[in-house]
Design a protein around this motif. Structure first.
Motif, PDB file in Angstrom:
ATOM      1  N   ASN A 105     -12.210  24.832 -43.084  1.00  0.00           N
ATOM      2  CA  ASN A 105     -13.207  24.686 -41.984  1.00  0.00           C
ATOM      3  C   ASN A 105     -12.800  23.906 -40.831  1.00  0.00           C
ATOM      4  N   HIS A 106     -11.844  22.966 -41.090  1.00  0.00           N
ATOM      5  CA  HIS A 106     -11.232  22.187 -39.797  1.00  0.00           C
ATOM      6  C   HIS A 106     -10.673  23.173 -38.791  1.00  0.00           C
ATOM      7  N   ASN A 107     -10.314  24.494 -39.144  1.00  0.00           N
ATOM      8  CA  ASN A 107      -9.568  25.238 -38.204  1.00  0.00           C
ATOM      9  C   ASN A 107     -10.964  26.007 -37.404  1.00  0.00           C
ATOM     10  N   ILE A 108     -12.141  25.711 -37.688  1.00  0.00           N
ATOM     11  CA  ILE A 108     -13.065  26.569 -36.849  1.00  0.00           C
ATOM     12  C   ILE A 108     -13.721  25.578 -35.954  1.00  0.00           C
ATOM     13  N   ASN A 109     -13.549  25.972 -34.855  1.00  0.00           N
ATOM     14  CA  ASN A 109     -14.203  24.883 -33.822  1.00  0.00           C
ATOM     15  C   ASN A 109     -15.562  25.371 -33.444  1.00  0.00           C
ATOM     16  N   VAL A 110     -16.487  24.481 -33.336  1.00  0.00           N
ATOM     17  CA  VAL A 110     -18.007  24.566 -33.154  1.00  0.00           C
ATOM     18  C   VAL A 110     -18.412  24.010 -32.149  1.00  0.00           C
ATOM     19  N   LYS A 111     -19.693  23.935 -31.794  1.00  0.00           N
ATOM     20  CA  LYS A 111     -20.212  23.352 -30.444  1.00  0.00           C
ATOM     21  C   LYS A 111     -21.566  23.215 -31.266  1.00  0.00           C
ATOM     22  N   VAL A 112     -22.162  21.761 -31.213  1.00  0.00           N
ATOM     23  CA  VAL A 112     -23.369  21.588 -32.243  1.00  0.00           C
ATOM     24  C   VAL A 112     -24.497  20.866 -31.024  1.00  0.00           C
ATOM     25  N   LEU A 113     -25.593  21.675 -31.031  1.00  0.00           N
ATOM     26  CA  LEU A 113     -26.740  21.216 -30.283  1.00  0.00           C
ATOM     27  C   LEU A 113     -27.858  20.393 -30.803  1.00  0.00           C
ATOM     28  N   SER A 114     -27.504  19.673 -31.920  1.00  0.00           N
ATOM     29  CA  SER A 114     -28.360  18.856 -32.559  1.00  0.00           C
ATOM     30  C   SER A 114     -27.837  17.639 -33.467  1.00  0.00           C
ATOM     31  N   ASN A 115     -28.436  16.504 -33.348  1.00  0.00           N
ATOM     32  CA  ASN A 115     -27.730  15.493 -34.197  1.00  0.00           C
ATOM     33  C   ASN A 115     -27.960  15.730 -35.756  1.00  0.00           C
ATOM     34  N   PHE A 116     -28.982  16.443 -36.212  1.00  0.00           N
ATOM     35  CA  PHE A 116     -29.148  16.518 -37.481  1.00  0.00           C
ATOM     36  C   PHE A 116     -28.246  17.512 -38.312  1.00  0.00           C
ATOM     37  N   LEU A 117     -27.974  18.593 -37.062  1.00  0.00           N
ATOM     38  CA  LEU A 117     -27.019  19.832 -37.470  1.00  0.00           C
ATOM     39  C   LEU A 117     -25.656  19.066 -37.415  1.00  0.00           C
ATOM     40  N   LYS A 118     -25.430  18.258 -36.523  1.00  0.00           N
ATOM     41  CA  LYS A 118     -23.950  17.572 -36.318  1.00  0.00           C
ATOM     42  C   LYS A 118     -23.614  16.980 -37.700  1.00  0.00           C
ATOM     43  N   GLU A 122     -20.142  18.183 -39.606  1.00  0.00           N
ATOM     44  CA  GLU A 122     -19.457  17.032 -39.878  1.00  0.00           C
ATOM     45  C   GLU A 122     -19.020  17.013 -41.370  1.00  0.00           C
ATOM     46  N   ASP A 123     -20.027  16.933 -42.057  1.00  0.00           N
ATOM     47  CA  ASP A 123     -20.036  17.096 -43.800  1.00  0.00           C
ATOM     48  C   ASP A 123     -19.228  18.251 -44.339  1.00  0.00           C
ATOM     49  N   MET A 124     -19.321  19.366 -43.408  1.00  0.00           N
ATOM     50  CA  MET A 124     -18.781  20.590 -43.986  1.00  0.00           C
ATOM     51  C   MET A 124     -17.466  20.658 -43.468  1.00  0.00           C
ATOM     52  N   ASN A 125     -16.813  19.802 -42.659  1.00  0.00           N
ATOM     53  CA  ASN A 125     -15.568  19.594 -42.192  1.00  0.00           C
ATOM     54  C   ASN A 125     -15.000  20.509 -40.885  1.00  0.00           C
ATOM     55  N   PHE A 126     -16.046  21.265 -40.128  1.00  0.00           N
ATOM     56  CA  PHE A 126     -15.762  21.795 -38.999  1.00  0.00           C
ATOM     57  C   PHE A 126     -15.190  20.785 -37.975  1.00  0.00           C
ATOM     58  N   ASN A 127     -14.642  21.574 -37.031  1.00  0.00           N
ATOM     59  CA  ASN A 127     -13.841  21.030 -36.043  1.00  0.00           C
ATOM     60  C   ASN A 127     -14.699  20.992 -34.820  1.00  0.00           C
ATOM     61  N   ILE A 128     -15.364  19.604 -34.377  1.00  0.00           N
ATOM     62  CA  ILE A 128     -16.629  19.841 -33.539  1.00  0.00           C
ATOM     63  C   ILE A 128     -15.579  19.834 -31.945  1.00  0.00           C
ATOM     64  N   ASP A 129     -15.860  20.778 -31.203  1.00  0.00           N
ATOM     65  CA  ASP A 129     -15.298  20.757 -29.774  1.00  0.00           C
ATOM     66  C   ASP A 129     -16.033  21.405 -28.974  1.00  0.00           C
ATOM     67  N   ASP A 130     -16.719  20.529 -27.919  1.00  0.00           N
ATOM     68  CA  ASP A 130     -17.764  20.888 -26.882  1.00  0.00           C
ATOM     69  C   ASP A 130     -17.305  22.060 -25.996  1.00  0.00           C
ATOM     70  N   TYR A 131     -15.925  22.087 -25.884  1.00  0.00           N
ATOM     71  CA  TYR A 131     -15.427  23.093 -24.694  1.00  0.00           C
ATOM     72  C   TYR A 131     -14.726  23.993 -25.164  1.00  0.00           C
ATOM     73  N   ASN A 132     -13.983  23.833 -26.329  1.00  0.00           N
ATOM     74  CA  ASN A 132     -13.260  25.190 -26.742  1.00  0.00           C
ATOM     75  C   ASN A 132     -13.863  25.474 -28.334  1.00  0.00           C
ATOM     76  N   PHE A 133     -14.673  26.438 -28.398  1.00  0.00           N
ATOM     77  CA  PHE A 133     -15.306  26.758 -29.393  1.00  0.00           C
ATOM     78  C   PHE A 133     -15.417  28.141 -29.600  1.00  0.00           C
ATOM     79  N   ASP A 134     -15.630  28.494 -30.981  1.00  0.00           N
ATOM     80  CA  ASP A 134     -15.909  29.840 -31.635  1.00  0.00           C
ATOM     81  C   ASP A 134     -17.496  30.160 -31.715  1.00  0.00           C
ATOM     82  N   TYR A 135     -17.998  29.106 -32.156  1.00  0.00           N
ATOM     83  CA  TYR A 135     -19.529  29.284 -32.654  1.00  0.00           C
ATOM     84  C   TYR A 135     -20.223  28.088 -32.102  1.00  0.00           C
ATOM     85  N   LEU A 136     -21.295  28.553 -31.617  1.00  0.00           N
ATOM     86  CA  LEU A 136     -22.607  27.619 -31.116  1.00  0.00           C
ATOM     87  C   LEU A 136     -23.532  27.548 -31.962  1.00  0.00           C
TER      88      LEU A 136
END
Length: 183
Positions: A105-118, A122-136
């Protein structure tokens, strides 16, 4: 001591070993002496606020509730009690799909729009990136999300469209994110 809990915390109270309690959506001194409720809730009596977004928070909360009883539970005892919930059980026994995907999962860039989802992301080890992301990733109460060809939308059920059982609720959210690469 008369304990009152909210519907969303009932299952954690039961798994923690408390069988004598009252359920009320808005616990108050009229209902009992002590409340067990979600951390973002409020009450006018002494309380134990719980966070129940991630699998780890759920496990810790069950242990914390059990500490109010004469028979506190260990982590292994709680894991045994949640055996019938497939995803959370796989999470803690490091079996099934989670054992493979946590590292990937660390290879998947995501942007998250909620603290509870964040917290879950994070727990699932996705890479959070607010500018270069594949999934919103966003909660279902945000209706005006603009779709783009640059990323895929992942809508996660929030508080109104989920089971009351916190484990089922978390499993629903984790399962959506578990299948993110299939979207």
């Amino acid at each position: 001591m008369k304990i009152v809990t909210t519907p969303m915390c009932r299952k954690v109270v039961e798994l923690g070993g408390i069988s004598d309690y009252v359920v009320n959506k808005h616990p108050s001194s009229k209902d009992g002496d002590f409340a067990i409720l979600l951390s973002e809730s409020g009450t006018d009596i002494d309380s134990l606020p719980l966070k129940l977004n991630t699998f780890d928070e759920i496990l810790d909360s069950i242990i914390e509730v059990s500490n109010l009883t004469s028979k506190p539970l260990s982590k292994d005892e709680v894991i045994d009690k949640i055996r019938d919930y497939n995803l959370i059980y796989e999470w803690f026994t490091n079996t099934g799909k989670f054992s493979q995907l946590r590292g990937e999962n660390h290879n998947i860039n995501v942007k998250v729009l909620s603290n509870f989802l964040k917290e879950i992301v994070e727990d699932m080890n996705f890479n959070i990136d607010d500018y270069n992301f594949d999934y919103l990733i966003y909660p279902d109460y945000m209706e005006d999300i603009e779709e783009s060809s640059d990323y895929k939308l992942v809508k996660i059920p929030s508080h109104h469209n989920v089971p009351e059982d916190p484990i089922e609720r978390a499993e629903l959210r984790y399962s959506i994110l578990l299948n993110i690469d299939l979207l």
